[in-house]
Design a protein around this motif. Sequence first.
Motif, PDB file in Angstrom:
ATOM      1  N   SER A  63       0.835  -1.197   0.000  1.00  0.00           N
ATOM      2  CA  SER A  63       0.000   0.000   0.000  1.00  0.00           C
ATOM      3  C   SER A  63       0.873   1.253   0.000  1.00  0.00           C
ATOM      4  O   SER A  63       0.587   2.219  -0.719  1.00  0.00           O
ATOM      5  N   GLU A  64       1.954   1.224   0.782  1.00  0.00           N
ATOM      6  CA  GLU A  64       2.870   2.370   0.803  1.00  0.00           C
ATOM      7  C   GLU A  64       3.548   2.536  -0.545  1.00  0.00           C
ATOM      8  O   GLU A  64       3.716   3.659  -1.022  1.00  0.00           O
ATOM      9  N   GLN A  65       3.949   1.429  -1.174  1.00  0.00           N
ATOM     10  CA  GLN A  65       4.579   1.502  -2.491  1.00  0.00           C
ATOM     11  C   GLN A  65       3.614   2.080  -3.521  1.00  0.00           C
ATOM     12  O   GLN A  65       3.999   2.906  -4.349  1.00  0.00           O
ATOM     13  N   LEU A  66       2.367   1.650  -3.468  1.00  0.00           N
ATOM     14  CA  LEU A  66       1.368   2.150  -4.404  1.00  0.00           C
ATOM     15  C   LEU A  66       1.130   3.640  -4.193  1.00  0.00           C
ATOM     16  O   LEU A  66       1.070   4.404  -5.153  1.00  0.00           O
ATOM     17  N   ALA A  67       1.026   4.051  -2.945  1.00  0.00           N
ATOM     18  CA  ALA A  67       0.810   5.472  -2.660  1.00  0.00           C
ATOM     19  C   ALA A  67       1.991   6.302  -3.163  1.00  0.00           C
ATOM     20  O   ALA A  67       1.804   7.382  -3.729  1.00  0.00           O
ATOM     21  N   ALA A  68       3.207   5.787  -2.983  1.00  0.00           N
ATOM     22  CA  ALA A  68       4.392   6.512  -3.457  1.00  0.00           C
ATOM     23  C   ALA A  68       4.396   6.582  -4.981  1.00  0.00           C
ATOM     24  O   ALA A  68       4.720   7.616  -5.561  1.00  0.00           O
ATOM     25  N   ALA A  69       4.025   5.492  -5.639  1.00  0.00           N
ATOM     26  CA  ALA A  69       3.990   5.480  -7.108  1.00  0.00           C
ATOM     27  C   ALA A  69       2.942   6.444  -7.640  1.00  0.00           C
ATOM     28  O   ALA A  69       3.178   7.156  -8.618  1.00  0.00           O
ATOM     29  N   VAL A  70       1.790   6.489  -7.009  1.00  0.00           N
ATOM     30  CA  VAL A  70       0.725   7.394  -7.448  1.00  0.00           C
ATOM     31  C   VAL A  70       1.157   8.845  -7.259  1.00  0.00           C
ATOM     32  O   VAL A  70       0.901   9.695  -8.108  1.00  0.00           O
ATOM     33  N   SER A  71       1.857   9.120  -6.175  1.00  0.00           N
ATOM     34  CA  SER A  71       2.278  10.501  -5.940  1.00  0.00           C
ATOM     35  C   SER A  71       3.327  10.949  -6.951  1.00  0.00           C
ATOM     36  O   SER A  71       3.466  12.134  -7.214  1.00  0.00           O
ATOM     37  N   ARG A  72       4.074  10.001  -7.545  1.00  0.00           N
ATOM     38  CA  ARG A  72       5.070  10.351  -8.560  1.00  0.00           C
ATOM     39  C   ARG A  72       4.499  10.277  -9.971  1.00  0.00           C
ATOM     40  O   ARG A  72       5.181  10.604 -10.925  1.00  0.00           O
ATOM     41  N   SER A  73       3.283   9.860 -10.113  1.00  0.00           N
ATOM     42  CA  SER A  73       2.661   9.672 -11.417  1.00  0.00           C
ATOM     43  C   SER A  73       2.489  11.003 -12.144  1.00  0.00           C
ATOM     44  O   SER A  73       2.134  12.002 -11.530  1.00  0.00           O
ATOM     45  N   PRO A  74       2.717  11.043 -13.480  1.00  0.00           N
ATOM     46  CA  PRO A  74       2.511  12.280 -14.236  1.00  0.00           C
ATOM     47  C   PRO A  74       1.064  12.766 -14.189  1.00  0.00           C
ATOM     48  O   PRO A  74       0.804  13.944 -14.302  1.00  0.00           O
ATOM     49  N   ALA A  78       3.257  16.283  -8.221  1.00  0.00           N
ATOM     50  CA  ALA A  78       3.442  16.639  -6.821  1.00  0.00           C
ATOM     51  C   ALA A  78       3.092  18.112  -6.585  1.00  0.00           C
ATOM     52  O   ALA A  78       2.517  18.469  -5.588  1.00  0.00           O
ATOM     53  N   ARG A  79       3.457  18.980  -7.528  1.00  0.00           N
ATOM     54  CA  ARG A  79       3.060  20.386  -7.437  1.00  0.00           C
ATOM     55  C   ARG A  79       2.712  20.859  -8.832  1.00  0.00           C
ATOM     56  O   ARG A  79       3.310  20.453  -9.815  1.00  0.00           O
ATOM     57  N   ARG A  80       1.778  21.720  -8.913  1.00  0.00           N
ATOM     58  CA  ARG A  80       1.326  22.217 -10.207  1.00  0.00           C
ATOM     59  C   ARG A  80       2.238  23.354 -10.657  1.00  0.00           C
ATOM     60  O   ARG A  80       2.609  24.201  -9.855  1.00  0.00           O
TER      61      ARG A  80
END
Length: 105
Positions: A63-74, A78-80
Amino acid sequence: MSSDFGAVSRLHELVSAAAQWCQDHGVRRYGAELDALAERITEVGEELHLVNEGLAGELAGRSEQLAAAVSRSPAHPARRPSPAASVSASPVRLGAPVPGRRSGR
């Protein structure tokens, strides 16, 4: 035995009570077999507890890996970028001739 596996715990209690009844009523052979079975049920309950802990840890890690991957997803930056950053560094002049193209058509 852990109370997390209530059915296993109840089965252990039932088999242990049956073993004790057999011991009390002179049917020692069956009582000994039921005692052995009750011990095996305890072992299975402990194994289930360990498997449950292992799965919980593995699922938490994934779950942590998935959350980290989603946060790095294009798709989820992470910031607009600011509006100024999206404007091209070289301005395009309208009406300016494009190299390699003929005008007049």
